[in-house]
Design a protein around this motif. Structure first.
Motif, PDB file in Angstrom:
ATOM      1  N   PHE A   1       0.858  -1.175   0.000  1.00 51.04           N
ATOM      2  CA  PHE A   1       0.000   0.000   0.000  1.00 51.04           C
ATOM      3  C   PHE A   1       0.890   1.219   0.000  1.00 51.04           C
ATOM      4  O   PHE A   1       1.704   1.389   0.879  1.00 51.04           O
ATOM      5  N   SER A   2       0.750   2.075  -0.982  1.00 45.44           N
ATOM      6  CA  SER A   2       1.590   3.262  -1.014  1.00 45.44           C
ATOM      7  C   SER A   2       0.748   4.517  -0.980  1.00 45.44           C
ATOM      8  O   SER A   2      -0.368   4.544  -1.461  1.00 45.44           O
ATOM      9  N   PHE A   3       1.286   5.559  -0.389  1.00 43.24           N
ATOM     10  CA  PHE A   3       0.649   6.861  -0.333  1.00 43.24           C
ATOM     11  C   PHE A   3       1.395   7.765  -1.299  1.00 43.24           C
ATOM     12  O   PHE A   3       2.604   7.765  -1.339  1.00 43.24           O
TER      13      PHE A   3
ATOM     14  N   THR B   1      -8.830   3.629   5.081  1.00 42.70           N
ATOM     15  CA  THR B   1      -9.036   2.407   4.317  1.00 42.70           C
ATOM     16  C   THR B   1      -8.039   2.417   3.155  1.00 42.70           C
ATOM     17  O   THR B   1      -7.114   3.221   3.149  1.00 42.70           O
ATOM     18  N   SER B   2      -8.203   1.533   2.187  1.00 43.18           N
ATOM     19  CA  SER B   2      -7.269   1.483   1.065  1.00 43.18           C
ATOM     20  C   SER B   2      -8.016   1.614  -0.256  1.00 43.18           C
ATOM     21  O   SER B   2      -9.198   1.292  -0.350  1.00 43.18           O
ATOM     22  N   TYR B   3      -7.293   2.081  -1.267  1.00 47.12           N
ATOM     23  CA  TYR B   3      -7.831   2.255  -2.611  1.00 47.12           C
ATOM     24  C   TYR B   3      -6.887   1.537  -3.568  1.00 47.12           C
ATOM     25  O   TYR B   3      -5.722   1.929  -3.710  1.00 47.12           O
ATOM     26  N   HIS B   4      -7.388   0.507  -4.217  1.00 47.27           N
ATOM     27  CA  HIS B   4      -6.552  -0.319  -5.092  1.00 47.27           C
ATOM     28  C   HIS B   4      -6.089   0.479  -6.307  1.00 47.27           C
ATOM     29  O   HIS B   4      -6.880   1.091  -7.007  1.00 47.27           O
ATOM     30  N   THR B   5      -4.770   0.473  -6.548  1.00 48.69           N
ATOM     31  CA  THR B   5      -4.209   1.228  -7.670  1.00 48.69           C
ATOM     32  C   THR B   5      -3.477   0.360  -8.686  1.00 48.69           C
ATOM     33  O   THR B   5      -3.093   0.848  -9.737  1.00 48.69           O
TER      34      THR B   5
ATOM     35  N   LEU C   1      -0.810  -2.967  -5.117  1.00 51.60           N
ATOM     36  CA  LEU C   1      -0.623  -1.585  -4.675  1.00 51.60           C
ATOM     37  C   LEU C   1      -1.958  -0.946  -4.293  1.00 51.60           C
ATOM     38  O   LEU C   1      -2.957  -1.135  -4.986  1.00 51.60           O
ATOM     39  N   ASP C   2      -1.948  -0.178  -3.220  1.00 54.51           N
ATOM     40  CA  ASP C   2      -3.103   0.598  -2.795  1.00 54.51           C
ATOM     41  C   ASP C   2      -2.626   1.910  -2.192  1.00 54.51           C
ATOM     42  O   ASP C   2      -1.516   1.990  -1.686  1.00 54.51           O
TER      43      ASP C   2
END
Length: 166
Positions: A3-5, A59-63, A67-68
């Motif tokens: 998971f990346s920001f 939460t997370s957002y799938h990219t 990766l999220d």
């Protein structure tokens, strides 16, 4: 799972969530507050910031493949279930391994105090959490970099991340 920001210009630093099985640390920072065993992280806007960023859950957002990005929603329906593993902030996304916050430098040193989730690496630049309207149509979470004085964009707010029991 990774998971990346996204980083916001040079004033916010890269933050990511990385799948890991860490070795627990024996020490905990002073002035800690014990969170519930499992919790959601909920935003609380501080310093007169944009109140529309108040009361959101991480939460997370799938990219992409594995990766999220860390994003925020108004309900707990898809919220990440967090827990502390010694001083690792981790999340349970019903995957094989827990997912950890990785700031790009150190993954240990997380704890809670009366102002929410903290990272004990101020010398590396951590100065708190920021929520900004950014890329996915949902607010995204960043960490504030403390080596520069700057004004936040109007779509951002400095927040605290408080645990809410699952």
């Amino acid at each position: 799972m990774h998971f990346s920001f996204l980083a916001l210009a040079s004033s916010l630093s890269l933050l990511s969530l990385v799948s890991a099985v860490p070795q627990p640390q024996a020490t905990t920072p002073p002035s800690t507050v014990t969170p519930p065993d499992r919790y959601y992280l909920k935003t609380k806007v501080i310093d007169g910031g944009d109140k529309t960023k108040d009361g959101f859950y991480v939460t997370s957002y799938h990219t992409g493949a594995g990766l999220d990005d860390a994003v925020l929603e108004v309900t707990t329906e898809h919220a990440a279930k967090g827990f502390l593993n010694a001083t690792y902030q981790q999340f349970d996304f019903n995957t094989r391994d827990p997912v950890s916050i990785n700031t790009g430098q150190q993954t240990v040193g997380f704890y809670f105090n009366e102002t929410g989730l903290q990272w004990d690496y101020a010398e590396d630049g951590f100065a708190g959490w920021i929520v900004c309207d950014w890329w996915h149509g949902l607010p995204q979470l960043f960490w504030k970099y403390n080596f520069y004085e700057y004004l936040l964009p109007c779509s951002c707010a400095q927040v605290e991340l408080h645990p809410v029991a699952v």
